[in-house]
Design a protein around this motif. Structure first.
Motif, PDB file in Angstrom:
ATOM      1  N   THR A   8       0.844  -1.193   0.000  1.00  0.00           N
ATOM      2  CA  THR A   8       0.000   0.000   0.000  1.00  0.00           C
ATOM      3  C   THR A   8       0.883   1.248   0.000  1.00  0.00           C
ATOM      4  N   PRO A   9       0.370   2.391  -0.454  1.00  0.00           N
ATOM      5  CA  PRO A   9       1.177   3.613  -0.489  1.00  0.00           C
ATOM      6  C   PRO A   9       1.752   3.936   0.887  1.00  0.00           C
ATOM      7  N   ALA A  10       3.077   4.116   0.945  1.00  0.00           N
ATOM      8  CA  ALA A  10       3.784   4.451   2.189  1.00  0.00           C
ATOM      9  C   ALA A  10       3.497   3.426   3.294  1.00  0.00           C
ATOM     10  N   TYR A  11       3.157   2.197   2.889  1.00  0.00           N
ATOM     11  CA  TYR A  11       2.832   1.128   3.843  1.00  0.00           C
ATOM     12  C   TYR A  11       1.695   1.531   4.786  1.00  0.00           C
ATOM     13  N   GLN A  12       0.765   2.333   4.254  1.00  0.00           N
ATOM     14  CA  GLN A  12      -0.323   2.822   5.091  1.00  0.00           C
ATOM     15  C   GLN A  12      -1.206   1.694   5.600  1.00  0.00           C
ATOM     16  N   GLY A  13      -1.352   0.641   4.808  1.00  0.00           N
ATOM     17  CA  GLY A  13      -2.180  -0.471   5.249  1.00  0.00           C
ATOM     18  C   GLY A  13      -1.670  -1.113   6.525  1.00  0.00           C
ATOM     19  N   GLU A  14      -0.344  -1.226   6.642  1.00  0.00           N
ATOM     20  CA  GLU A  14       0.239  -1.789   7.861  1.00  0.00           C
ATOM     21  C   GLU A  14      -0.103  -0.924   9.072  1.00  0.00           C
ATOM     22  N   LYS A  15      -0.116   0.388   8.876  1.00  0.00           N
ATOM     23  CA  LYS A  15      -0.419   1.310   9.981  1.00  0.00           C
ATOM     24  C   LYS A  15      -1.895   1.262  10.343  1.00  0.00           C
ATOM     25  N   GLN A  20      -5.749  -4.224  14.377  1.00  0.00           N
ATOM     26  CA  GLN A  20      -6.818  -5.075  13.863  1.00  0.00           C
ATOM     27  C   GLN A  20      -6.349  -6.527  13.811  1.00  0.00           C
ATOM     28  N   PRO A  21      -7.276  -7.466  13.738  1.00  0.00           N
ATOM     29  CA  PRO A  21      -6.889  -8.884  13.621  1.00  0.00           C
ATOM     30  C   PRO A  21      -6.025  -9.121  12.382  1.00  0.00           C
ATOM     31  N   ASP A  22      -5.032  -9.994  12.524  1.00  0.00           N
ATOM     32  CA  ASP A  22      -4.129 -10.282  11.414  1.00  0.00           C
ATOM     33  C   ASP A  22      -4.884 -10.786  10.184  1.00  0.00           C
ATOM     34  N   LYS A  23      -5.970 -11.527  10.411  1.00  0.00           N
ATOM     35  CA  LYS A  23      -6.738 -12.061   9.298  1.00  0.00           C
ATOM     36  C   LYS A  23      -7.305 -10.941   8.436  1.00  0.00           C
ATOM     37  N   LEU A  24      -7.814  -9.903   9.086  1.00  0.00           N
ATOM     38  CA  LEU A  24      -8.350  -8.764   8.344  1.00  0.00           C
ATOM     39  C   LEU A  24      -7.244  -8.049   7.584  1.00  0.00           C
ATOM     40  N   LYS A  25      -6.106  -7.855   8.229  1.00  0.00           N
ATOM     41  CA  LYS A  25      -4.994  -7.161   7.582  1.00  0.00           C
ATOM     42  C   LYS A  25      -4.521  -7.922   6.356  1.00  0.00           C
ATOM     43  N   GLU A  26      -4.341  -9.214   6.472  1.00  0.00           N
ATOM     44  CA  GLU A  26      -3.866 -10.002   5.356  1.00  0.00           C
ATOM     45  C   GLU A  26      -4.876 -10.020   4.223  1.00  0.00           C
ATOM     46  N   GLN A  27      -6.162 -10.058   4.584  1.00  0.00           N
ATOM     47  CA  GLN A  27      -7.209 -10.021   3.568  1.00  0.00           C
ATOM     48  C   GLN A  27      -7.156  -8.697   2.802  1.00  0.00           C
TER      49      GLN A  27
END
Length: 271
Positions: A8-15, A20-27
């Protein structure tokens, strides 16, 4: 080596998903990478049906397929002017003639309040060529694109907060593409709500404020999820004026300001 995914841009998704649950993040991260890859493949294809010499775009590669190691010999700095350059292009001459020394300020005001409000305030017509590629065509059309912030179309949009005297107290800028937020909404509407509340410092924002409604004021339901659809121009991400009741700049809304358009335009042939 080839990349394994698009971040994601500037790794914004990781932030955004750090709590949040890892499952949601990975999805979310997988969905995002798949979409960017789709945009990349589509841009490599080009438009062989209506654009001459636009297919195939063999000079562009997909880093998920083609190995590449960035180096000084194959990278260049990105140069970008955030101000809507079409405003300068079409109206600099007109404004210099009409407003004299105030021309630059008036160009900035147009970018701030938009063509409709500006035309009404100064009783001026802001028409542009209907076909700018044909100098012999004298037909005109209203300046656009349309939409609550349609005229802010250089991948940078903003919304201004003013006090009771009209003085600027804050400006919210955004260059986030709307697709990021569509993907967020698909995974977790509650996360989108919390981000809206945090970014705009508006804890009174409700989830229902972000729904897309039909002509009968009923939420539009997405068949795939069974949940209400997201409205990218909801009242908290609409227009260029922010109040305590509406307005704000969460992500881009002008029709040309999409991720697909960004990638596609970045690959236009240089003829």
């Amino acid at each position: 080596m080839t990349m394994t995914k698009f971040d994601t841009p500037a790794y914004q998704g990781e932030k955004d998903f750090q709590n949040q649950p890892d499952k949601l993040k990975e999805q979310f991260l997988a969905s995002w990478s798949n979409y960017v890859n789709y945009c990349t493949i589509n841009s490599q294809m080009g438009n062989p049906w209506t654009s001459l010499y636009d297919h195939p775009r063999s000079w562009y590669y997909d880093p998920l397929v083609t190995p590449v190691i960035p180096a000084s010999s194959n990278t260049v700095p990105i140069q970008w002017t955030a101000f809507p350059n079409r405003i300068n292009h079409y109206f600099q001459g007109l404004f210099s003639h009409t407003f004299g020394e105030d021309a630059t300020d008036k160009l900035h005001e147009l970018a701030d309040i938009g063509p409709d409000a500006f035309s009404q305030k100064y009783n001026i017509t802001l028409d542009v060529p209907a076909n700018p590629c044909d100098p012999n065509n004298t037909q005109t059309k209203s300046f656009g694109p349309k939409g609550p912030r349609g005229w802010q179309d250089e991948y940078c949009e903003w919304s201004v907060t003013r006090d009771e005297n009209g003085n600027i107290t804050a400006v919210d800028f955004t260059h986030e593409n709307p697709e990021y937020w569509f993907h967020l909404w698909r995974v977790s509407p509650d996360l989108v709500l919390s981000l809206y509340q945090e970014i705009l410092s508006q804890p009174n924002i409700k989830l229902e404020d972000l729904y897309l409604y039909d002509a009968n004021n009923n939420p539009v339901i997405v068949r795939e999820t069974g949940k209400p659809a997201y409205n990218p121009i909801n009242k908290w991400n609409s227009g260029s004026a922010t109040t305590g009741l509406s307005g704000g700049a969460i992500h881009l809304t002008s029709p040309p300001n999409s991720l697909g358009a960004e990638i596609y335009l970045g690959l236009l042939p240089l003829f």
